[in-house]
Scaffold this motif. Structure first.
Motif, mmCIF file in Angstrom:
data_model
loop_
_atom_site.group_PDB
_atom_site.id
_atom_site.type_symbol
_atom_site.label_atom_id
_atom_site.label_comp_id
_atom_site.label_asym_id
_atom_site.label_seq_id
_atom_site.Cartn_x
_atom_site.Cartn_y
_atom_site.Cartn_z
ATOM 1 N N THR A 73 37.038 42.336 33.745
ATOM 2 C CA THR A 73 38.436 42.561 34.134
ATOM 3 C C THR A 73 38.634 42.372 35.632
ATOM 4 O O THR A 73 39.716 41.979 36.079
ATOM 5 C CB THR A 73 38.900 43.966 33.727
ATOM 6 N N GLY A 74 37.600 42.653 36.406
ATOM 7 C CA GLY A 74 37.683 42.421 37.849
ATOM 8 C C GLY A 74 37.832 40.948 38.161
ATOM 9 O O GLY A 74 38.580 40.567 39.077
ATOM 10 N N ASP A 75 37.135 40.107 37.415
ATOM 11 C CA ASP A 75 37.266 38.662 37.593
ATOM 12 C C ASP A 75 38.698 38.217 37.303
ATOM 13 O O ASP A 75 39.286 37.427 38.051
ATOM 14 C CB ASP A 75 36.291 37.936 36.664
ATOM 15 N N GLU A 76 39.291 38.744 36.231
ATOM 16 C CA GLU A 76 40.659 38.375 35.880
ATOM 17 C C GLU A 76 41.650 38.901 36.921
ATOM 18 O O GLU A 76 42.622 38.218 37.267
ATOM 19 C CB GLU A 76 41.004 38.926 34.496
ATOM 20 N N SER A 77 41.403 40.114 37.439
ATOM 21 C CA SER A 77 42.272 40.677 38.475
ATOM 22 C C SER A 77 42.229 39.830 39.741
ATOM 23 O O SER A 77 43.264 39.594 40.384
ATOM 24 C CB SER A 77 41.860 42.115 38.793
ATOM 25 N N LYS A 93 45.641 38.273 50.567
ATOM 26 C CA LYS A 93 44.690 39.333 50.237
ATOM 27 C C LYS A 93 43.334 38.727 49.880
ATOM 28 O O LYS A 93 42.284 39.198 50.338
ATOM 29 C CB LYS A 93 45.203 40.175 49.079
ATOM 30 N N LEU A 94 43.342 37.670 49.077
ATOM 31 C CA LEU A 94 42.088 37.015 48.697
ATOM 32 C C LEU A 94 41.388 36.434 49.921
ATOM 33 O O LEU A 94 40.165 36.560 50.061
ATOM 34 C CB LEU A 94 42.361 35.915 47.670
ATOM 35 N N ALA A 95 42.143 35.811 50.815
ATOM 36 C CA ALA A 95 41.549 35.242 52.025
ATOM 37 C C ALA A 95 40.908 36.325 52.878
ATOM 38 O O ALA A 95 39.822 36.130 53.450
ATOM 39 C CB ALA A 95 42.613 34.493 52.827
ATOM 40 N N ALA A 96 41.556 37.504 52.967
ATOM 41 C CA ALA A 96 40.996 38.616 53.738
ATOM 42 C C ALA A 96 39.744 39.167 53.056
ATOM 43 O O ALA A 96 38.757 39.500 53.728
ATOM 44 C CB ALA A 96 42.049 39.716 53.888
ATOM 45 N N MET A 97 39.772 39.278 51.734
ATOM 46 C CA MET A 97 38.607 39.764 50.990
ATOM 47 C C MET A 97 37.385 38.884 51.221
ATOM 48 O O MET A 97 36.253 39.363 51.261
ATOM 49 C CB MET A 97 38.932 39.801 49.492
ATOM 50 N N GLU A 98 37.626 37.587 51.373
ATOM 51 C CA GLU A 98 36.521 36.635 51.489
ATOM 52 C C GLU A 98 36.212 36.237 52.934
ATOM 53 O O GLU A 98 35.254 35.492 53.173
ATOM 54 C CB GLU A 98 36.834 35.376 50.673
ATOM 55 N N ALA A 125 39.454 31.535 41.730
ATOM 56 C CA ALA A 125 40.875 31.515 42.092
ATOM 57 C C ALA A 125 41.692 30.513 41.295
ATOM 58 O O ALA A 125 42.897 30.701 41.099
ATOM 59 C CB ALA A 125 41.022 31.208 43.584
ATOM 60 N N THR A 126 41.040 29.430 40.828
ATOM 61 C CA THR A 126 41.792 28.359 40.165
ATOM 62 C C THR A 126 41.228 27.975 38.807
ATOM 63 O O THR A 126 41.830 27.152 38.107
ATOM 64 C CB THR A 126 41.818 27.102 41.050
ATOM 65 N N ARG A 127 40.063 28.539 38.457
ATOM 66 C CA ARG A 127 39.340 28.172 37.233
ATOM 67 C C ARG A 127 38.902 26.707 37.282
ATOM 68 O O ARG A 127 38.756 26.055 36.258
ATOM 69 C CB ARG A 127 40.184 28.441 35.980
ATOM 70 N N ASN A 128 38.659 26.243 38.509
ATOM 71 C CA ASN A 128 38.189 24.871 38.732
ATOM 72 C C ASN A 128 37.254 24.898 39.933
ATOM 73 O O ASN A 128 37.635 25.369 41.009
ATOM 74 C CB ASN A 128 39.383 23.943 38.990
ATOM 75 N N MET A 129 36.043 24.419 39.770
ATOM 76 C CA MET A 129 35.059 24.457 40.853
ATOM 77 C C MET A 129 35.520 23.690 42.090
ATOM 78 O O MET A 129 35.089 23.978 43.201
ATOM 79 C CB MET A 129 33.721 23.881 40.368
ATOM 80 N N ASN A 130 36.401 22.718 41.898
ATOM 81 C CA ASN A 130 36.911 21.931 43.026
ATOM 82 C C ASN A 130 38.330 22.336 43.417
ATOM 83 O O ASN A 130 38.994 21.621 44.166
ATOM 84 C CB ASN A 130 36.870 20.439 42.684
ATOM 85 N N GLY A 131 38.809 23.462 42.904
ATOM 86 C CA GLY A 131 40.173 23.890 43.173
ATOM 87 C C GLY A 131 40.407 24.230 44.634
ATOM 88 O O GLY A 131 39.476 24.592 45.365
ATOM 89 N N TYR A 132 41.659 24.120 45.056
ATOM 90 C CA TYR A 132 42.027 24.399 46.450
ATOM 91 C C TYR A 132 42.321 25.882 46.628
ATOM 92 O O TYR A 132 43.100 26.462 45.872
ATOM 93 C CB TYR A 132 43.253 23.583 46.846
ATOM 94 N N VAL A 133 41.697 26.492 47.636
ATOM 95 C CA VAL A 133 41.939 27.893 47.976
ATOM 96 C C VAL A 133 42.369 27.954 49.439
ATOM 97 O O VAL A 133 41.612 27.536 50.324
ATOM 98 C CB VAL A 133 40.686 28.759 47.776
ATOM 99 N N VAL A 152 45.253 37.938 41.756
ATOM 100 C CA VAL A 152 45.469 38.097 43.196
ATOM 101 C C VAL A 152 45.574 36.734 43.867
ATOM 102 O O VAL A 152 46.420 36.508 44.735
ATOM 103 C CB VAL A 152 44.326 38.930 43.827
ATOM 104 N N ALA A 153 44.716 35.800 43.453
ATOM 105 C CA ALA A 153 44.743 34.464 44.044
ATOM 106 C C ALA A 153 46.081 33.776 43.813
ATOM 107 O O ALA A 153 46.549 32.997 44.652
ATOM 108 C CB ALA A 153 43.613 33.613 43.458
ATOM 109 N N GLN A 154 46.728 34.081 42.685
ATOM 110 C CA GLN A 154 47.997 33.422 42.370
ATOM 111 C C GLN A 154 49.172 34.014 43.151
ATOM 112 O O GLN A 154 50.063 33.280 43.585
ATOM 113 C CB GLN A 154 48.297 33.533 40.857
#
Length: 520
Positions: A245-249, A260-265, A310-318, A253-255
């Motif tokens: 569930t953490g992965d889904e949360s 917040k995601l940028a700060a987490m990482e 964040a995108t369910r794609n290994m090459n996705g843009y974050v 957040v990425a969407q």
């Protein structure tokens, strides 16, 4: 609202935030154990119902006694938390009270009434109701507490991802247009499952800690062994579910909360094929120079993992912090405007609202109608109009970065610990296991709370400076009160809550030392 920032005491904002954070942190010391113990004591009583053995009844009554001590403390801090919305955040309550108040009202009328009713039967009905009805009351007490958590988390999730509402310029309030959108928001559903499952981990760790102490003291061995068997399975299943569930949360957040995601990482500059940071040397005591640093020093990462999360794609843009500040365009053509542009649009919305209300007051309906389209098109950026500097829109990166790693690291540790505990409990003799392993079961109890609180730090610090994401910053949500008044109650509450916590720990320790009361 236009004159709010000119009249409010600037120091009151920091004190009000500190006071709310203090109350929330203390409240969350009590709530996880309430929800976690509710599940385990219900399972224990189910064993009594199925077997009819007196041992299981004695065990159920013991865990219910510890549940009751904690339950009372959680109610007291929760009530104070809700009152603070009216005392310290009255502007917030006025603007969105029609929406935010609805789930809290349902929680009070339905869920809290339900749990408070059945908790009385659970404690005082052992000799007054049938075994089946008592078991139902125990389960319904836990279900009521969980439903209560649902509505509170719906309210919190709406602050993270406001949906199902429209702004009414005549009343100056956001009004609900779809209760189902608010109550069944995907963000709320993910947050509910992740949060409640994490409380089951706390309940399991608490039971394991108490039983490990009994085994070290070589007393109440049967209670300890049988309770550990139940708690270790609950803990292992819950830890695995919390990871899922953490992965889904994190995906949600990425969407809707990319900053917040940028700060987490600690992601300053984004792009495609972004990796999850395992380790980086971010100064924990000050905001990094993200504008001039390409990335944190000594950064180690798992390639492509963040893009997939964040995108369910290994090459996705974050996007990173700087991308969000300056605006960006993804490889597939999606464009996001800069924060400065959002601030300008927010100011246009504030100006249009002011002009609309002036025209309405003057009876100039034509001018009022001319301002409405300007307000509507810029309303999504209304909150940005109160932001003076784009750096205000970057949450405290060190807090988000390290709190997230503490949460994930401890979650991984709990999976390993409970897996070993299940193996020993069911395949070996847990009563004669290594003393260091039993001590580990005790030591992990405060670590469980640390992991749980860290998750909330990420959720709330990562949303800053917003009271409601993109809609209302904290500077525009505060009551018009003095900093001194809030500071006084801050120190009053810290004294009160610390005393309450000390009293609860003292009572719990006395009850644990006393142990279960066995009926012959």
């Amino acid at each position: 609202m236009n004159n709010l920032l000119l009249t409010v005491d600037a120091g009151a904002i920091d004190w009000a935030r500190a006071q709310f954070a203090l109350t929330a942190i203390y409240h969350w010391l009590f709530v996880p154990l309430t929800l976690g113990l509710a599940l385990i004591m219900a399972i224990v009583e189910t064993c009594y119902y199925n077997t009819g053995k007196q041992f299981w009844k004695d065990a159920a009554r013991f865990w219910q006694k510890l549940f009751g001590v904690n339950f009372a403390m959680g109610v007291a801090t929760g009530i104070i938390l809700e009152f603070e919305f009216g005392t310290n955040w009255s502007n917030y309550s006025w603007i969105v009270g029609d929406i935010f108040g609805a789930p809290l009202a349902v929680e009070g009328i339905v869920a809290f009434f339900m749990e408070s009713t059945f908790v009385a039967v659970m404690f005082f009905g052992w000799q007054k109701v049938s075994r089946g009805f008592h078991l139902a009351s125990t389960w319904l007490t836990g279900i009521g507490a969980t439903i209560s958590a649902w509505w509170i988390l719906v309210a919190n999730s709406w602050m993270q991802y406001p949906v199902g509402c429209e702004f009414n310029p005549d009343t100056m309030r956001h009004e609900m247009v779809s209760f189902s959108e608010v109550a069944l928001s995907p963000f709320a559903i993910d947050k509910f499952f992740h949060t409640v499952i994490s409380t089951w981990i706390i309940g399991a760790i608490f039971v394991v800690a108490v039983c490990s102490w009994y085994l070290l003291k070589k007393r109440d061995t049967k209670l300890a062994v049988e309770s550990i068997k139940i708690a270790s399975v609950v803990g292992l299943v819950s830890s695995l579910l919390a990871a899922a569930t953490g992965d889904e949360s994190a995906y949600r957040v990425a969407q809707v909360q990319p900053m917040k995601l940028a700060a987490m990482e600690g992601l300053y500059n984004g792009g495609t094929n972004q990796g999850i940071t395992v380790f980086a040397m971010i100064n924990p005591f000050k905001q990094p120079d993200y504008k001039n640093e390409k990335e944190p020093p000594m950064k180690m990462e798992v390639p492509g993992a963040l893009s997939f999360l964040a995108t369910r794609n290994m090459n996705g843009y974050v996007p990173g912090v700087n991308d969000l500040i300056n605006g960006y365009t993804t490889p597939d053509g999606k464009m996001e405007i800069s924060y400065n542009e959002k601030i300008e649009k927010g100011k246009l919305a504030i100006t249009a609202l002011g002009n609309y209300r002036k025209a309405k007051a003057a009876g100039n309906e034509a001018e009022a109608q001319r301002q409405l389209p300007i307000l509507k098109v810029n309303m999504p950026y209304f909150g940005y109009g109160y932001i003076k500097n784009v750096d205000e829109l970057v949450p405290p990166i060190p807090v988000c970065f390290y709190a997230f790693r503490i949460m994930v690291g401890l979650g991984t540790l709990f999976i390993l610990f409970f897996a070993v505990m299940v193996f020993i409990a069911y395949r070996k003799d847990i009563a004669n296991s290594k003393r260091w392993f039993l001590w580990l079961g005790i030591i992990l109890l405060p670590m469980g709370y640390l992991g749980s609180e860290s998750g909330w730090l990420v959720a709330e610090f990562g949303r800053q400076p917003w009271t409601i994401q993109d809609m209302l910053p904290t500077t525009a949500a505060i009551s018009n009160i003095s900093a001194g008044a809030v500071a006084f109650t801050f120190f009053l509450f810290i004294t009160l809550f610390t005393t309450m916590l000390a009293v609860e720990i003292n009572i719990l320790l006395k009850q644990i030392k006393k142990g279960p009361q066995y009926e012959r």
